[in-house]
Structures are given as structure tokens and as C-alpha cells.
Write an enzyme that holds these catalytic residues in place. Sequence first.
Site, mmCIF file in Angstrom:
data_model
loop_
_atom_site.group_PDB
_atom_site.id
_atom_site.type_symbol
_atom_site.label_atom_id
_atom_site.label_comp_id
_atom_site.label_asym_id
_atom_site.label_seq_id
_atom_site.Cartn_x
_atom_site.Cartn_y
_atom_site.Cartn_z
ATOM 1 N N THR A 25 1.219 -1.194 -0.057
ATOM 2 C CA THR A 25 0.576 -0.248 0.260
ATOM 3 C C THR A 25 0.820 0.864 0.533
ATOM 4 O O THR A 25 0.094 1.947 -0.065
ATOM 5 C CB THR A 25 -0.856 -0.025 1.194
ATOM 6 O OG1 THR A 25 -0.050 -0.053 2.751
ATOM 7 C CG2 THR A 25 -2.112 -1.078 1.051
ATOM 8 N N GLY A 26 2.307 1.074 -0.156
ATOM 9 C CA GLY A 26 3.035 2.275 -0.139
ATOM 10 C C GLY A 26 2.922 2.850 -1.644
ATOM 11 O O GLY A 26 2.359 1.941 -2.042
ATOM 12 N N GLU A 37 31.228 -4.098 -11.326
ATOM 13 C CA GLU A 37 31.243 -2.887 -10.560
ATOM 14 C C GLU A 37 32.503 -2.953 -10.448
ATOM 15 O O GLU A 37 32.279 -3.709 -9.622
ATOM 16 C CB GLU A 37 30.256 -1.960 -10.748
ATOM 17 C CG GLU A 37 29.218 -1.787 -9.717
ATOM 18 C CD GLU A 37 28.183 -0.846 -9.262
ATOM 19 O OE1 GLU A 37 27.390 -1.043 -10.362
ATOM 20 O OE2 GLU A 37 28.342 -1.288 -7.676
ATOM 21 N N HIS A 89 26.041 3.924 -5.605
ATOM 22 C CA HIS A 89 26.151 2.874 -5.246
ATOM 23 C C HIS A 89 27.141 2.133 -3.675
ATOM 24 O O HIS A 89 27.865 2.542 -3.836
ATOM 25 C CB HIS A 89 26.390 1.344 -5.851
ATOM 26 C CG HIS A 89 25.449 1.730 -6.680
ATOM 27 N ND1 HIS A 89 25.760 0.460 -7.876
ATOM 28 C CD2 HIS A 89 23.965 1.189 -7.236
ATOM 29 C CE1 HIS A 89 24.845 0.255 -8.369
ATOM 30 N NE2 HIS A 89 23.462 0.743 -8.083
#
Lengths: 292, 391
Positions: free
Chosen positions: A17-18, A209, A247
Site C-alpha cells: 500500500t506504499g 562494477e 552504490h
Amino acid sequence: MSIIIDQHTKVLIQGITGNEGAFHTRQMVEYGTDVVGGVTPGKGSQKFEGIPVFNTVKAAVDATGANASAIFVPPPFAADAILEAVEAGIEVVVCLTEGIPTIDMITVRHYMKGRKTILIGPNTPGIISPGKCKIGVMAGYIHKEGSIGIISRSGTLTYEVVDQLTKRGIGQSTCVGIGGDPVIGHKYVDLLEMFENDKDTDAIVIIGEIGGQAEEQAAEYFKEYMKKPVVAFIAGVTAPPGRRMGHAGAIVSGGVGDAATKIRTLEAAGITVVKNPAEIGQTVISVIRRCK
Amino acid sequence: MKIHEFQAKQLFNAYNIPTPKGQIATSTEEIPRAVEHAGAFPLVLKAQVHAGGRGKGGGIKIVNTVEEAIMVSSGLLGKTLVTPQTGEEGKPINHLLIEEVLHVAKELYLGITVDRIKTCVTVLASAEGGMEIEKIAAGTPEKLFIENIDPGIGLRPFQANRIFFSLGLDPALSRKMSGIILNLYRLFIDKDCSLAEINPLIVTKGGDIIALDAKINVDDNALYRHPDIASLRDLGQENPLEVEASRYNLNYIKLKGNVGCMVNGAGLAMATMDLIKYVGAAPANFLDVGGGATSQMVTEGLKILLSDTDVKVIFINIFGGILRCDTLAKGVVEAARQLEIKLPMVIRLEGTNVEPGRQIFAESGLSFTVANGMGDAAEKVAEALKRVNGE
């Protein structure tokens, strides 16, 4: 075939529901994912656009038989959401949340030892087996059913690679975003093993990466156990040392985790490493041709 | 997030880890009083910057009189310190730590960090303190003792004991040293550190064990539950453009080249930088506007790009997913109008709502170079750069 998820996967959305949860639930349903329920504490017995909502994961599993879960819960509560899903016996937990403290994830991984749950993420765009099931936030339409497995630490860079493949008529068996955080669930090595054993996957693309040593582990595993071809790209050749490049996992520190070392290690193991990110799709095609 | 040595030492004191007697000064006027608090001469003045190699950069000085302390501090405070780790631009010195000089019998290393592969917290110790730990690990790994911590039970006294005995110290120091190891671990966990390091940790001639230096990095993701630590952030140690970017939740890192790039997603942003380098140019920055960027964030991102005077060409590379291409296009056009951008702009759009996005650019009346795919974009960026450079 595909790995981890397919047309039989029954998905639960934690945080349905967010804002994020609601938006991506609609997208997943539209893609054809079998979303059987949602969890939002306090909103049990309500419905979200026809999908039943439960107060706890346990109640949702009991009522729906869900075997996978997508977590769209804010960072302070996300580690707990993973634990709840693991405890309830969910087989595949995909945690999309970005920003979970590292120490919380260490605790989660410790709890998961010896349990059968597969954790994808956190901080991942998710996992998709094109044409069968999508658990995540990636745009479904850029994918195409096929025989290339993709494992990536990135989000949009994965879309880029998928797009390069699809536009050249090359489809994907399953694309997995393992997540950009320092501590994650399933890693390259776990997934390489699954793809190696998946009879419908012909080749695998690793999108790595800077930071950590996961790509080096993958190289070692490839050398030891794999017959299928692997193509790799490592982002961050130009990244300055010691800086967090978006990141949390992408930090080169003390000479560990830099792109040059990763590329050297992968190539030494016999993996084809692409240097120009615009040529990843083309390279995959030539590698498959060479192998046939 | 990094904090200063003096802030880390305050945390040490709260966790019963002994540090030299010291005092902080932020201006030369404060020096006489600070010197008095720090104790008897000689004293050491330590420039507080977020970088290692301070000794090599001239940021650590011994002084023998108040006058000398004032003279040396005026050469440091308000100045910029360049060390092997700061880059040529250096870091500003706004705080000096003035400390007593101790008689060192032995220098040790003690550090705690996260082992990503073993997914646990790891304690590192070595009897070869004072050196860079990376050098010990690479050169003489047998001199580095590693103790992995089980997350279920945490660091136990028997492990602290094992670490102590690996160091070959006088057994009489066992209790003191184990206490420091256990306390540093408690601090690491309590404050969500990503690194807690004491190098050197010294044994004095009098048999005390004292943290001569202190380095603490805290997990950015955990700052929400440590407002006390978050308040220690020193914006002066960060690049002003990066600080501005962080106000809008943009991920920006200044680099040395002249192609300003704006990308969504960290991996694609890094790959874009690599691509720019691949075609013989150099990126001016890393800028990740993130998955859920609004058009306002895009506008602010472009403003930051443009305030970097090194930028000669702008390259926007967007793969729309959550961030829709039309949202992006609106932000770029808005910014281009507001800022009257004169620099050549190469735009590459793909993904969600790509057609409406391209239409917004086409109808804007502004001159953009639209590229098809990353390869094409890179060539167009290189061409634009050549034109700017008059080649």
C-alpha cells in the site's frame, strides 16, 4: 526454462500500500506476474485493487500459498521484512529497498544460514524471467524471452544491456539484479551455478562494477566449474579511489576492487571482457556464434 | 561518512579507549589556552582534515614553546593541506588538535571493518603499527592477525585474548589490551561504523596502551539512527558542488575532465564515464540523478553541472525505468531556458515514455543533439568536443 522464478511463481508484495509498492504492483500484474497478496501491518482484510492484504507474512502465506515476496519497505524496516519472509518459509525474497544499514544485513545473512530461502538484493531492480514472471521495478517491455542469463550489480546499466540484446533479436532466460550494496543475498557464484545447470540458458552476461571482490570470485568459479560462455563488463574504470559512486558497494579502497584488477582476473580465467559499454550486445552475439 | 580524528577520539573516550591528553583549537587566539590544557611541552599539533598521510603533507608538527605553537598554528589554520590522499586541491584546515607527546615503546595496529565476502565484522591487528595496513597485508600478510566475528554472539573475550597473544606483547598488558579491543568493537556496532581504526595504537614506556590516532567511518545508510554522529559531518571537507548536489539527493562527484555528464543510475553513470574515456575524452563528473528523479532534480543537477567551469560539452544519458523520459525532458528543457545554456548538449534517451520525451526536445526550439544508442552518443560527444576546441 529459467532460473529462480517462472510462470508458477506466486508473489506477495510486502509494503503493497506504499507509493512504490502500489505503483510497481500494478506494473507487475500488468506484466503477467501472479501477485497473490500483499502485506501491510494494520491493513489486513483490506484489498488493494482486488489483491488481498494481510497483516503478517505468515497469514498471507497460509491464505495464498505464496512462495515469493517482493519487499518495498522503507530502509529502517526492510531488514525486519526480510527476516519475516524468511521465517515464514518464503522460497524467494526480492528486496528492492535501497539504504539498509550494513550491520542489519549481516544479521539477516546470519539468520538465513542453513535456511532454504534465496535472497535477491537488497538495493536491486529485481529479477525477471521474460514472458513468465517479473518481480521488480525494471521496464518489462525491453525484455524478450530467450537464452541469455544476466547477472548484474546495477539497475539502469542492466536495462542498457538488455536493450542492446533485445534490439539485436537476442532474448534472455532470466535477468537477476544482485544489488549494489556491500552485503547481499545471492551472489554471482550462486547464480552462475544455476545458469550453468539451466538447459535453456546458452550464455551468461555479468555486469559488474568496482568495489569488493565478487567478480574475482566469479572468475575463479568460472575457471573451475563452467562450460557455458560468459561475457563481462566492469563499470568504473574511470572512478576515483575511495569515493562512493552511488552504490554503497562501489568504493575502491586500498587497491582492492579496482576495475583494472577485476578485468585482468576475469580475462585470465577465460571470460570475454567488453571494454566499450556500447558494444556489450554485439560482443554477446559474436561469443554465442563462436561457441556454436 | 568520515569524521575527524578529534571527534573519533571523543567517541573513544566515551568508550573507555585511552587517548593522549589533548585540546582542540580553531584559531591562533585559542592556542595559548589550548596549550595549557594539553600539558607540558613538547606538544604535537595535528591538522584535522578528512584524509590520511597528514605527516607527509606537513600537517603534524612538534612544538616546544607557546610562541612556536602560535607560529606553527598560524601556518596551518585556515590553510589548505595537501597530502598523498587529498588530491592536489587539498583539504581546508579549520581545526587543530594539540596533544601531549608520549614516549612510545611499541606501535601496534588495531582495526575493525566489514568483510563483504564472509559477511561478518572482522578485527585486524598487527604488531607492525604505524604503517599503512594495506602495505602490511600485501607485503607481510603473516604479520596481520585476522579474527572474524560471528554475528550471533559478537566479539567474545576469548577472541580478544587470542588477538592480544598474536601481538607478542608482555602478558601483563593482556587485560588493558583486551579491554580496548572489546570497547572498540562495541563502539563499531553501536555507531554502525564501516571502519574503526587505531594506527598506531601505542604501548608507552610506562606500560599504558593509548590510541595515538583515530579513524572512524560511519555507514551512510545508518545515519538516520545516529543523529549525534550525523551532526559531526564537516561540509568544509567536501567539495562545495557535491554538498549542493546532496541537498537535492543527487549523487555528484567532481572529476578532472571536461564532459559534464548526467545519468540515471550509478552503474550506467560509471559506464557512461568509461565510455567518454573510451572515445578519448574525459568525464568532468559523476552525476547520478537516481531512479525516481523529478524534473526539479534534473534542473538542479544541470545547474550543478554548469557551475563547473571545466565543462565544455554536456552529455545526458538516460535509460528511463522509474524515471520517465518525458519527466527528464521537461527538466532539461526548463533548465536550458532558465540557464540559457550555450554549451553543446548531446542527449541519449531510451526506455519508458521515450517518444513523448523526444517530442518535448524536438518542440522546445532549443538546439540539442539527439543520439541513438550509447555508441552513437559517444561519437557525437567527441565531435562536439572537437568543435569546441576548434579542431
